[in-house]
Design a protein around this motif. Structure first.
Motif, PDB file in Angstrom:
ATOM      1  N   UNK A 162      47.779  44.308  35.728  1.00 30.80           N
ATOM      2  CA  UNK A 162      46.569  44.619  34.959  1.00 30.80           C
ATOM      3  C   UNK A 162      45.684  45.624  35.685  1.00 30.80           C
ATOM      4  N   UNK A 163      45.702  45.590  37.020  1.00 30.74           N
ATOM      5  CA  UNK A 163      44.883  46.532  37.777  1.00 30.74           C
ATOM      6  C   UNK A 163      45.531  47.921  37.785  1.00 30.74           C
ATOM      7  N   UNK A 186      43.898  45.561  43.958  1.00 33.91           N
ATOM      8  CA  UNK A 186      45.240  45.879  44.453  1.00 33.91           C
ATOM      9  C   UNK A 186      46.190  46.217  43.298  1.00 33.91           C
ATOM     10  N   UNK A 187      46.898  47.340  43.434  1.00 37.31           N
ATOM     11  CA  UNK A 187      47.806  47.791  42.376  1.00 37.31           C
ATOM     12  C   UNK A 187      49.263  47.485  42.760  1.00 37.31           C
ATOM     13  N   UNK A 188      50.182  47.793  41.852  1.00 32.62           N
ATOM     14  CA  UNK A 188      51.580  47.382  42.035  1.00 32.62           C
ATOM     15  C   UNK A 188      52.565  48.539  42.150  1.00 32.62           C
ATOM     16  N   UNK A 189      52.163  49.791  41.910  1.00 33.47           N
ATOM     17  CA  UNK A 189      53.161  50.850  41.795  1.00 33.47           C
ATOM     18  C   UNK A 189      53.745  51.315  43.129  1.00 33.47           C
ATOM     19  N   UNK A 215      40.719  38.882  41.508  1.00 34.96           N
ATOM     20  CA  UNK A 215      41.912  38.096  41.247  1.00 34.96           C
ATOM     21  C   UNK A 215      42.212  37.940  39.764  1.00 34.96           C
ATOM     22  N   UNK A 216      41.455  38.630  38.936  1.00 38.33           N
ATOM     23  CA  UNK A 216      41.705  38.578  37.504  1.00 38.33           C
ATOM     24  C   UNK A 216      40.502  39.112  36.753  1.00 38.33           C
ATOM     25  N   UNK A 217      40.641  39.248  35.445  1.00 39.37           N
ATOM     26  CA  UNK A 217      39.543  39.707  34.589  1.00 39.37           C
ATOM     27  C   UNK A 217      39.583  38.902  33.299  1.00 39.37           C
ATOM     28  N   UNK A 218      38.472  38.250  32.978  1.00 39.24           N
ATOM     29  CA  UNK A 218      38.374  37.492  31.736  1.00 39.24           C
ATOM     30  C   UNK A 218      37.234  38.034  30.897  1.00 39.24           C
ATOM     31  N   UNK A 219      37.538  38.401  29.676  1.00 37.92           N
ATOM     32  CA  UNK A 219      36.514  38.905  28.767  1.00 37.92           C
ATOM     33  C   UNK A 219      35.670  37.736  28.274  1.00 37.92           C
ATOM     34  N   UNK A 220      34.375  37.798  28.548  1.00 36.60           N
ATOM     35  CA  UNK A 220      33.457  36.751  28.100  1.00 36.60           C
ATOM     36  C   UNK A 220      33.082  36.963  26.642  1.00 36.60           C
ATOM     37  N   UNK A 221      32.825  38.200  26.264  1.00 33.87           N
ATOM     38  CA  UNK A 221      32.464  38.466  24.884  1.00 33.87           C
ATOM     39  C   UNK A 221      31.901  39.862  24.696  1.00 33.87           C
ATOM     40  N   UNK A 222      31.702  40.268  23.436  1.00 30.70           N
ATOM     41  CA  UNK A 222      31.153  41.597  23.142  1.00 30.70           C
ATOM     42  C   UNK A 222      29.636  41.602  23.223  1.00 30.70           C
TER      43      UNK A 222
END
Length: 257
Positions: free
Chosen positions: A93-94, A76-79, A203-210
């Motif tokens: 963020x989306x 879901x976006x916000x614009x 509901x979000x995005x978390x970077x685990x690692x490269x």
């Protein structure tokens, strides 16, 4: 050798031959455990509760979500929030993610509903015909996908990522908490008075690692996936181009997703 002995021997040989043929057929057609989810295709649907044309696209996404080998996600976006109804699940963020995809193509405009398949820069509208065409292309490229497997041990989410044949492969591994279903009554804007069924809302995005192209193991606390009403999660291995999201190389979903 008498006739009865000859008949018994012939019957034995026929049964043995049939058994060998049957075993070969089963070996050729059987799938290993989880093979139906190997190299799944990821559909990202960018949508808004304030977008009148988004509900049909959400229904199409829900249909694809039930198909094996597909991970269908709602972003879901916000614009469109200024149109009289603020999307209760929209995240800046989306919006930024969708704009980043557009920037990869040199485009300045974004729209909803819009579907992106496996992070490919070619963006498509979210009608069934367009999606089916994009899915066929994605599946044709499945041989270049990287295997991703996730499971849970105690209070940890564990992820194994396979190796790539490409010598310069690089990507990031992401954890996406997902809310699998919600029904929302819209109180204003273009969809005022309607009820929206949300499917697989990120509901979000978390970077685990490269990830640098070699087989690797990752772990993250389970509570990282328990945010903002999320009741499941998806793990995505995605490349980046100049800091922008690019092709999705592999993905896995939680058990029961």
């Amino acid at each position: 050798m008498d006739r009865d002995t000859t008949d018994r021997a012939a019957t034995f040989l026929l049964r043995r031959a049939f058994g060998l043929v049957l075993a070969a057929v089963l070996a050729a057609t059987a799938l290993p455990a989880g093979a139906g989810e190997r190299n799944p295709v990821v559909i990202e649907l960018y949508t808004s509760q304030g977008c009148a044309s988004c509900q049909p696209a959400s229904r199409v996404l829900g249909e694809f979500a039930r198909e094996p080998g597909i991970i269908a996600l709602t972003f879901p976006i916000t614009y469109w929030d200024y149109l009289g109804w603020k999307d209760v699940y929209g995240l800046p963020a989306f919006t930024a993610r969708q704009r980043a995809y557009a920037a990869l193509r040199g485009e300045r405009q974004v729209f909803t509903p819009q579907a992106i398949v496996n992070g490919e820069p070619s963006m498509i509208r979210s009608d069934r015909i367009s999606l089916e065409r994009a899915l066929r292309r994605a599946r044709a490229n499945s041989a270049t996908q990287v295997s991703v497997r996730s499971w849970e041990e105690g209070d940890r989410i564990c992820v194994d990522v396979g190796a790539s044949a490409a010598p310069d492969a690089q990507a990031d591994l992401w954890l996406l908490p997902v809310m699998r279903h919600r029904r929302i009554a819209i109180g204003g804007g273009e969809n005022k008075g309607q009820v929206v069924d949300y499917i697989n809302v990120v509901r979000g995005m978390q970077r685990i690692g490269p990830w640098t192209g070699r087989a690797a193991h990752f772990e993250v606390p389970r509570h990282a996936a328990k945010v903002a009403e999320a009741d499941s999660y998806v793990v995505v291995l995605q490349g980046a181009s100049e800091g922008r999201p690019s092709r999705i190389l592999g993905a896995a979903k939680a058990e029961g997703f």
